[in-house]
Write a protein that holds these residues in place. Structure first.
Motif, PDB file in Angstrom:
ATOM      1  N   TRP A   1      -3.934  -1.361 -10.139  1.00 29.01           N
ATOM      2  CA  TRP A   1      -5.176  -1.516  -9.376  1.00 29.01           C
ATOM      3  C   TRP A   1      -5.549  -2.995  -9.246  1.00 29.01           C
TER       4      TRP A   1
ATOM      5  N   MET B   1      -3.494  -4.834  -6.638  1.00 32.63           N
ATOM      6  CA  MET B   1      -3.896  -4.513  -5.270  1.00 32.63           C
ATOM      7  C   MET B   1      -5.228  -5.150  -4.904  1.00 32.63           C
ATOM      8  N   ILE B   2      -6.170  -5.146  -5.839  1.00 31.17           N
ATOM      9  CA  ILE B   2      -7.491  -5.738  -5.562  1.00 31.17           C
ATOM     10  C   ILE B   2      -7.362  -7.247  -5.354  1.00 31.17           C
TER      11      ILE B   2
ATOM     12  N   HIS C   1       0.818  -1.207   0.000  1.00 32.77           N
ATOM     13  CA  HIS C   1       0.000   0.000   0.000  1.00 32.77           C
ATOM     14  C   HIS C   1       0.862   1.272   0.000  1.00 32.77           C
TER      15      HIS C   1
ATOM     16  N   CYS D   1      -5.371  -7.891  -2.013  1.00 33.26           N
ATOM     17  CA  CYS D   1      -6.181  -7.703  -0.807  1.00 33.26           C
ATOM     18  C   CYS D   1      -7.197  -8.839  -0.659  1.00 33.26           C
TER      19      CYS D   1
ATOM     20  N   ARG E   1      -1.225   5.423 -11.700  1.00 37.60           N
ATOM     21  CA  ARG E   1      -1.489   3.987 -11.588  1.00 37.60           C
ATOM     22  C   ARG E   1      -2.321   3.506 -12.768  1.00 37.60           C
TER      23      ARG E   1
ATOM     24  N   GLU F   1     -12.963  -1.466  -1.546  1.00 36.39           N
ATOM     25  CA  GLU F   1     -12.717  -0.014  -1.494  1.00 36.39           C
ATOM     26  C   GLU F   1     -11.823   0.416  -2.652  1.00 36.39           C
ATOM     27  N   HIS F   2     -10.791  -0.358  -2.910  1.00 39.00           N
ATOM     28  CA  HIS F   2      -9.896  -0.045  -4.037  1.00 39.00           C
ATOM     29  C   HIS F   2     -10.663  -0.081  -5.357  1.00 39.00           C
TER      30      HIS F   2
ATOM     31  N   PHE G   1       2.039   1.534  -3.534  1.00 38.43           N
ATOM     32  CA  PHE G   1       0.887   1.854  -4.377  1.00 38.43           C
ATOM     33  C   PHE G   1       0.540   3.341  -4.284  1.00 38.43           C
TER      34      PHE G   1
ATOM     35  N   GLU H   1     -12.531   3.138  -5.678  1.00 38.39           N
ATOM     36  CA  GLU H   1     -11.608   4.232  -5.982  1.00 38.39           C
ATOM     37  C   GLU H   1     -11.158   4.174  -7.440  1.00 38.39           C
ATOM     38  N   MET H   2     -10.935   2.962  -7.896  1.00 36.34           N
ATOM     39  CA  MET H   2     -10.504   2.765  -9.279  1.00 36.34           C
ATOM     40  C   MET H   2     -11.547   3.292 -10.262  1.00 36.34           C
TER      41      MET H   2
END
Length: 344
Positions: free
Chosen positions: A200, A203-204, A186, A207, A195, A218-219, A189, A222-223
């Motif tokens: 993305w 990270m998704i 994170h 997680c 990015r 949440e990511h 990131f 945001e994406m």
């Protein structure tokens, strides 16, 4: 700065004693490779004679790879007296760039040593060729042993890059999330200025696979707010997060959004994830209907999830029907479904 200036510089070097300097000749091979002239690179290499080193060979192969000369790269690799991980990764990249993923897989399987670059090259190749299950499998199969050593190597390589380019950042992200170091992932990131989809998605998926499912969702939000268009891989992570959290309404909504709003054609893995989610929360009839009507032959994992849910919720009749019906794609010689059925 450009190929013609490089050739002029090379012509001047030929008239001096520097023409026999192996280090300088290696720089010339690299220069010709960068400027898309593998023939000139090979000419310099051939003149090195006995002064060639494994570094020289790697530069030549890289020159071929940069110009999409896959066969030349492979031929040079086969002539090398010895190889290191850089040599293997260069040819691996040649195969994946030219769309020869099966050959890349064969080479990957025969590698005596693999680095994080080897793994991420294969993950990227499978992602771009839409082999989602293979991409996901490679993502989670990266070696779990000696995590600290792997991360130390990645960080050292990352620190050597003068500027954080997207490829190096994403490779380091993969290493962090694969080893379960979400805090470091994170932090990195957050430092990436622009990015991309891969950042993305890493990270998704990371997680979702490291018990931070809500953060994965949440990511994803945001994406979307940043205007990044997701793809099939991203949605696998999103559906996986919903699955682990038991969020049936959200999972179904994301599935519908994927198809209706984002225009993404679902693969068997997406259907299987939704089947698993429905079955886990006890909506067995709905899961069964989806399993039966999906436009693919269901994979064994989805069928086993269905049978496991039937056992958990005591629906022996539906479990027996699922196990006995050939349309669900259960392999006759696969023991898992029958073990689940016998335990009901």
């Amino acid at each position: 700065k450009n190929l013609e200036e490089g050739r002029c510089l090379h012509a001047g070097i030929k008239r001096t004693d520097l023409s026999r300097d192996s280090y300088l000749n290696n720089l010339l091979i690299a220069m010709y490779g960068r400027h898309g002239s593998p023939a000139d690179a090979r000419d310099v290499f051939d003149k090195l004679g006995a002064s060639t080193t494994i570094f020289s060979w790697n530069l030549l192969i890289t020159a071929f790879v940069s110009s999409a000369k896959t066969q030349d790269a492979a031929a040079a690799f086969s002539r090398m007296p010895q190889h290191d991980v850089v040599s293997w990764n260069a040819v691996l990249s040649a195969y994946t760039r030219s769309g020869r993923t099966p050959m890349a897989r064969q080479l990957f399987d025969s590698m005596p040593q693999r680095s994080v670059v080897s793994w991420t090259t294969m993950i990227t190749a499978y992602t771009e060729s839409r082999h989602l299950s293979n991409a996901k499998s490679f993502f989670y199969k990266m070696p779990q042993h000696n995590k600290t050593g792997l991360l130390e190597k990645v960080v050292i390589l990352f620190d050597r890059v003068p500027q954080c380019n997207m490829s190096s950042c994403n490779s380091t992200l993969v290493a962090y999330v694969q080893c379960g170091y979400l805090d470091q992932a994170h932090k990195l990131f957050a430092r990436i200025p622009d990015r991309d989809l891969a950042s993305w998605s890493i990270m998704i998926l990371g997680c979702a696979g490291n018990r931070q499912e809500r953060l994965a969702l949440e990511h994803f939000g945001e994406m979307l707010l940043e205007g990044i268009k997701c793809d099939e891989i991203t949605m696998l992570g999103v559906l996986s997060a919903c699955n682990h959290l038991g969020l049936i309404q959200e999972g179904v909504s994301y599935f519908v959004m994927m198809v209706a709003e984002l225009g993404i054609d679902p693969f068997v893995e997406h259907f299987s994830s939704l089947v698993d989610l429905l079955a886990r929360v006890g909506q067995l009839r709905e899961a069964h209907d989806l399993l039966r009507n999906m436009p693919f032959v269901p994979d064994p994992a989805a069928c086993c999830s269905m049978l496991g849910a039937c056992r958990t919720h005591g629906d022996v009749e539906l479990g027996a029907y699922t196990a006995a019906n050939e349309e669900f794609g259960i392999e006759p010689h696969h023991p898992s479904p029958y073990l689940l059925l016998s335990s009901m």
